[in-house]
Design a protein around this motif. Structure first.
Motif, PDB file in Angstrom:
ATOM      1  N   LEU A 116       0.826  -1.206   0.000  1.00 54.76           N
ATOM      2  CA  LEU A 116       0.000   0.000   0.000  1.00 54.76           C
ATOM      3  C   LEU A 116       0.865   1.263   0.000  1.00 54.76           C
ATOM      4  CD1 LEU A 116      -2.788   1.461   0.454  1.00 54.76           C
ATOM      5  CD2 LEU A 116      -2.280   1.252   2.878  1.00 54.76           C
ATOM      6  N   ILE A 117       1.872   1.299   0.837  1.00 50.74           N
ATOM      7  CA  ILE A 117       2.733   2.475   0.957  1.00 50.74           C
ATOM      8  C   ILE A 117       3.537   2.694  -0.316  1.00 50.74           C
ATOM      9  CG2 ILE A 117       4.759   3.386   2.175  1.00 50.74           C
ATOM     10  CD1 ILE A 117       3.517   1.925   4.705  1.00 50.74           C
ATOM     11  N   VAL A 118       4.107   1.638  -0.868  1.00 51.89           N
ATOM     12  CA  VAL A 118       4.894   1.767  -2.099  1.00 51.89           C
ATOM     13  C   VAL A 118       4.013   2.238  -3.254  1.00 51.89           C
ATOM     14  CG1 VAL A 118       6.191   0.468  -3.830  1.00 51.89           C
ATOM     15  CG2 VAL A 118       6.689   0.150  -1.408  1.00 51.89           C
ATOM     16  N   THR A 119       2.819   1.685  -3.359  1.00 50.10           N
ATOM     17  CA  THR A 119       1.896   2.096  -4.419  1.00 50.10           C
ATOM     18  C   THR A 119       1.495   3.559  -4.266  1.00 50.10           C
ATOM     19  OG1 THR A 119       1.041  -0.165  -4.539  1.00 50.10           O
ATOM     20  CG2 THR A 119      -0.316   1.572  -5.517  1.00 50.10           C
ATOM     21  N   ALA A 120       1.141   3.966  -3.056  1.00 51.30           N
ATOM     22  CA  ALA A 120       0.726   5.347  -2.820  1.00 51.30           C
ATOM     23  C   ALA A 120       1.873   6.322  -3.079  1.00 51.30           C
ATOM     24  CB  ALA A 120       0.212   5.501  -1.396  1.00 51.30           C
ATOM     25  N   MET A 121       3.077   5.959  -2.670  1.00 57.95           N
ATOM     26  CA  MET A 121       4.228   6.837  -2.910  1.00 57.95           C
ATOM     27  C   MET A 121       4.536   6.931  -4.401  1.00 57.95           C
ATOM     28  SD  MET A 121       6.045   7.783   0.185  1.00 57.95           S
ATOM     29  CE  MET A 121       7.538   8.121  -0.614  1.00 57.95           C
ATOM     30  N   THR A 122       4.395   5.827  -5.112  1.00 54.81           N
ATOM     31  CA  THR A 122       4.631   5.840  -6.557  1.00 54.81           C
ATOM     32  C   THR A 122       3.640   6.763  -7.246  1.00 54.81           C
ATOM     33  OG1 THR A 122       5.495   3.584  -6.477  1.00 54.81           O
ATOM     34  CG2 THR A 122       4.771   4.405  -8.627  1.00 54.81           C
ATOM     35  N   PHE A 123       2.365   6.627  -6.913  1.00 57.47           N
ATOM     36  CA  PHE A 123       1.357   7.515  -7.491  1.00 57.47           C
ATOM     37  C   PHE A 123       1.595   8.963  -7.071  1.00 57.47           C
ATOM     38  CE2 PHE A 123      -1.499   3.702  -8.013  1.00 57.47           C
ATOM     39  CZ  PHE A 123      -1.477   3.735  -9.397  1.00 57.47           C
ATOM     40  N   GLY A 124       2.050   9.168  -5.845  1.00 54.76           N
ATOM     41  CA  GLY A 124       2.360  10.516  -5.383  1.00 54.76           C
ATOM     42  C   GLY A 124       3.453  11.163  -6.207  1.00 54.76           C
ATOM     43  N   VAL A 125       4.491  10.414  -6.507  1.00 56.01           N
ATOM     44  CA  VAL A 125       5.589  10.938  -7.333  1.00 56.01           C
ATOM     45  C   VAL A 125       5.091  11.231  -8.747  1.00 56.01           C
ATOM     46  CG1 VAL A 125       7.811  10.352  -8.401  1.00 56.01           C
ATOM     47  CG2 VAL A 125       7.431   9.888  -5.972  1.00 56.01           C
ATOM     48  N   ILE A 126       4.291  10.337  -9.294  1.00 54.85           N
ATOM     49  CA  ILE A 126       3.750  10.547 -10.645  1.00 54.85           C
ATOM     50  C   ILE A 126       2.894  11.814 -10.691  1.00 54.85           C
ATOM     51  CG2 ILE A 126       2.131   9.618 -12.350  1.00 54.85           C
ATOM     52  CD1 ILE A 126       3.177   6.801 -11.508  1.00 54.85           C
ATOM     53  N   VAL A 127       2.020  11.986  -9.707  1.00 53.76           N
ATOM     54  CA  VAL A 127       1.154  13.169  -9.653  1.00 53.76           C
ATOM     55  C   VAL A 127       1.998  14.430  -9.471  1.00 53.76           C
ATOM     56  CG1 VAL A 127      -0.598  14.322  -8.231  1.00 53.76           C
ATOM     57  CG2 VAL A 127      -0.894  11.939  -8.894  1.00 53.76           C
ATOM     58  N   LEU A 128       3.022  14.367  -8.637  1.00 53.94           N
ATOM     59  CA  LEU A 128       3.903  15.513  -8.436  1.00 53.94           C
ATOM     60  C   LEU A 128       4.616  15.894  -9.730  1.00 53.94           C
ATOM     61  CD1 LEU A 128       5.238  17.594  -6.580  1.00 53.94           C
ATOM     62  CD2 LEU A 128       6.949  15.840  -6.025  1.00 53.94           C
ATOM     63  N   VAL A 129       5.129  14.915 -10.453  1.00 50.87           N
ATOM     64  CA  VAL A 129       5.817  15.187 -11.715  1.00 50.87           C
ATOM     65  C   VAL A 129       4.858  15.821 -12.724  1.00 50.87           C
ATOM     66  CG1 VAL A 129       6.912  14.081 -13.708  1.00 50.87           C
ATOM     67  CG2 VAL A 129       7.619  13.462 -11.397  1.00 50.87           C
ATOM     68  N   ILE A 130       3.640  15.302 -12.805  1.00 54.14           N
ATOM     69  CA  ILE A 130       2.654  15.886 -13.728  1.00 54.14           C
ATOM     70  C   ILE A 130       2.362  17.336 -13.333  1.00 54.14           C
ATOM     71  CG2 ILE A 130       0.241  15.788 -14.493  1.00 54.14           C
ATOM     72  CD1 ILE A 130       0.487  12.699 -14.261  1.00 54.14           C
ATOM     73  N   GLY A 131       2.199  17.594 -12.049  1.00 50.85           N
ATOM     74  CA  GLY A 131       1.944  18.955 -11.585  1.00 50.85           C
ATOM     75  C   GLY A 131       3.096  19.893 -11.889  1.00 50.85           C
ATOM     76  N   LEU A 132       4.318  19.441 -11.664  1.00 54.92           N
ATOM     77  CA  LEU A 132       5.487  20.283 -11.939  1.00 54.92           C
ATOM     78  C   LEU A 132       5.654  20.539 -13.435  1.00 54.92           C
ATOM     79  CD1 LEU A 132       8.031  18.834  -9.367  1.00 54.92           C
ATOM     80  CD2 LEU A 132       6.756  20.990  -9.231  1.00 54.92           C
ATOM     81  N   ARG A 133       5.404  19.536 -14.246  1.00 52.18           N
ATOM     82  CA  ARG A 133       5.473  19.731 -15.701  1.00 52.18           C
ATOM     83  C   ARG A 133       4.392  20.700 -16.174  1.00 52.18           C
ATOM     84  NH1 ARG A 133       6.998  14.028 -18.654  1.00 52.18           N
ATOM     85  NH2 ARG A 133       9.083  13.867 -17.752  1.00 52.18           N
ATOM     86  N   ALA A 134       3.221  20.632 -15.556  1.00 50.32           N
ATOM     87  CA  ALA A 134       2.154  21.568 -15.917  1.00 50.32           C
ATOM     88  C   ALA A 134       2.566  22.993 -15.562  1.00 50.32           C
ATOM     89  CB  ALA A 134       0.859  21.186 -15.207  1.00 50.32           C
ATOM     90  N   HIS A 135       3.185  23.173 -14.386  1.00 48.26           N
ATOM     91  CA  HIS A 135       3.680  24.501 -14.008  1.00 48.26           C
ATOM     92  C   HIS A 135       4.699  25.016 -15.023  1.00 48.26           C
ATOM     93  CE1 HIS A 135       1.862  25.364 -10.169  1.00 48.26           C
ATOM     94  NE2 HIS A 135       2.117  24.135  -9.755  1.00 48.26           N
ATOM     95  N   ARG A 136       5.608  24.140 -15.414  1.00 44.80           N
ATOM     96  CA  ARG A 136       6.649  24.530 -16.365  1.00 44.80           C
ATOM     97  C   ARG A 136       6.041  24.898 -17.713  1.00 44.80           C
ATOM     98  NH1 ARG A 136      11.078  20.470 -18.308  1.00 44.80           N
ATOM     99  NH2 ARG A 136       9.839  19.259 -16.859  1.00 44.80           N
ATOM    100  N   SER A 137       5.066  24.131 -18.176  1.00 43.79           N
ATOM    101  CA  SER A 137       4.455  24.431 -19.480  1.00 43.79           C
ATOM    102  C   SER A 137       3.638  25.719 -19.415  1.00 43.79           C
ATOM    103  CB  SER A 137       3.580  23.274 -19.950  1.00 43.79           C
ATOM    104  OG  SER A 137       2.411  23.175 -19.189  1.00 43.79           O
ATOM    105  N   LEU A 138       3.038  26.015 -18.280  1.00 44.25           N
ATOM    106  CA  LEU A 138       2.302  27.266 -18.135  1.00 44.25           C
ATOM    107  C   LEU A 138       3.260  28.462 -18.138  1.00 44.25           C
ATOM    108  CD1 LEU A 138      -0.288  26.251 -15.408  1.00 44.25           C
ATOM    109  CD2 LEU A 138      -0.797  26.861 -17.776  1.00 44.25           C
ATOM    110  N   ARG A 139       4.424  28.294 -17.539  1.00 44.36           N
ATOM    111  CA  ARG A 139       5.420  29.362 -17.494  1.00 44.36           C
ATOM    112  C   ARG A 139       5.983  29.633 -18.884  1.00 44.36           C
ATOM    113  NH1 ARG A 139      10.722  28.197 -14.611  1.00 44.36           N
ATOM    114  NH2 ARG A 139       9.473  26.376 -14.169  1.00 44.36           N
ATOM    115  N   VAL A 140       6.230  28.580 -19.650  1.00 49.60           N
ATOM    116  CA  VAL A 140       6.793  28.721 -21.007  1.00 49.60           C
ATOM    117  C   VAL A 140       5.779  29.359 -21.936  1.00 49.60           C
ATOM    118  CG1 VAL A 140       7.596  27.423 -23.004  1.00 49.60           C
ATOM    119  CG2 VAL A 140       8.424  26.835 -20.723  1.00 49.60           C
ATOM    120  N   SER A 141       4.502  29.001 -21.816  1.00 48.93           N
ATOM    121  CA  SER A 141       3.483  29.509 -22.743  1.00 48.93           C
ATOM    122  C   SER A 141       3.024  30.915 -22.395  1.00 48.93           C
ATOM    123  CB  SER A 141       2.270  28.562 -22.777  1.00 48.93           C
ATOM    124  OG  SER A 141       1.628  28.553 -21.518  1.00 48.93           O
ATOM    125  N   SER A 142       3.359  31.409 -21.196  1.00 50.14           N
ATOM    126  CA  SER A 142       2.917  32.757 -20.784  1.00 50.14           C
ATOM    127  C   SER A 142       3.702  33.842 -21.436  1.00 50.14           C
ATOM    128  CB  SER A 142       3.026  32.905 -19.271  1.00 50.14           C
ATOM    129  OG  SER A 142       2.141  32.023 -18.668  1.00 50.14           O
TER     130      SER A 142
END
Length: 81
Positions: free
Chosen positions: A55-81
């Motif tokens: 359970l912990i490994v799965t949740a942490m894996t999904f947490g990292v994936i969600v964090l990476v998606i969020g950070l990439r979204a921030h970066r793409s918003l900064r580039v397109s602005s």
């Protein structure tokens, strides 16, 4: 796919939350008497330990994936602005 600024912040916050919370839960499981057949770290782990470890490994894996998606979204918003 375009992710808005609010969604990017939500994804980033959810990712950070998972990365911060789950290690603390892991420590609580390791310290629990039900996790070990005898003395902690000196005996075999029980099913209770393994179920929570998965359970912990799965949740942490999904947490990292969600964090990476969020950070990439921030970066793409900064580039397109």
């Amino acid at each position: 796919m375009v992710i808005g600024r609010a969604s990017a912040w939500l994804l980033t916050a959810a990712g950070v939350f998972n990365i911060v919370i789950w290690p603390r839960f892991a420590k609580a499981i390791v310290d629990d008497d039900r996790a070990w057949a005898g003395e902690a770290w000196a005996s075999a782990p029980t099913g209770f330990f393994w179920v929570h470890a998965v359970l912990i490994v799965t949740a942490m894996t999904f947490g990292v994936i969600v964090l990476v998606i969020g950070l990439r979204a921030h970066r793409s918003l900064r580039v397109s602005s």
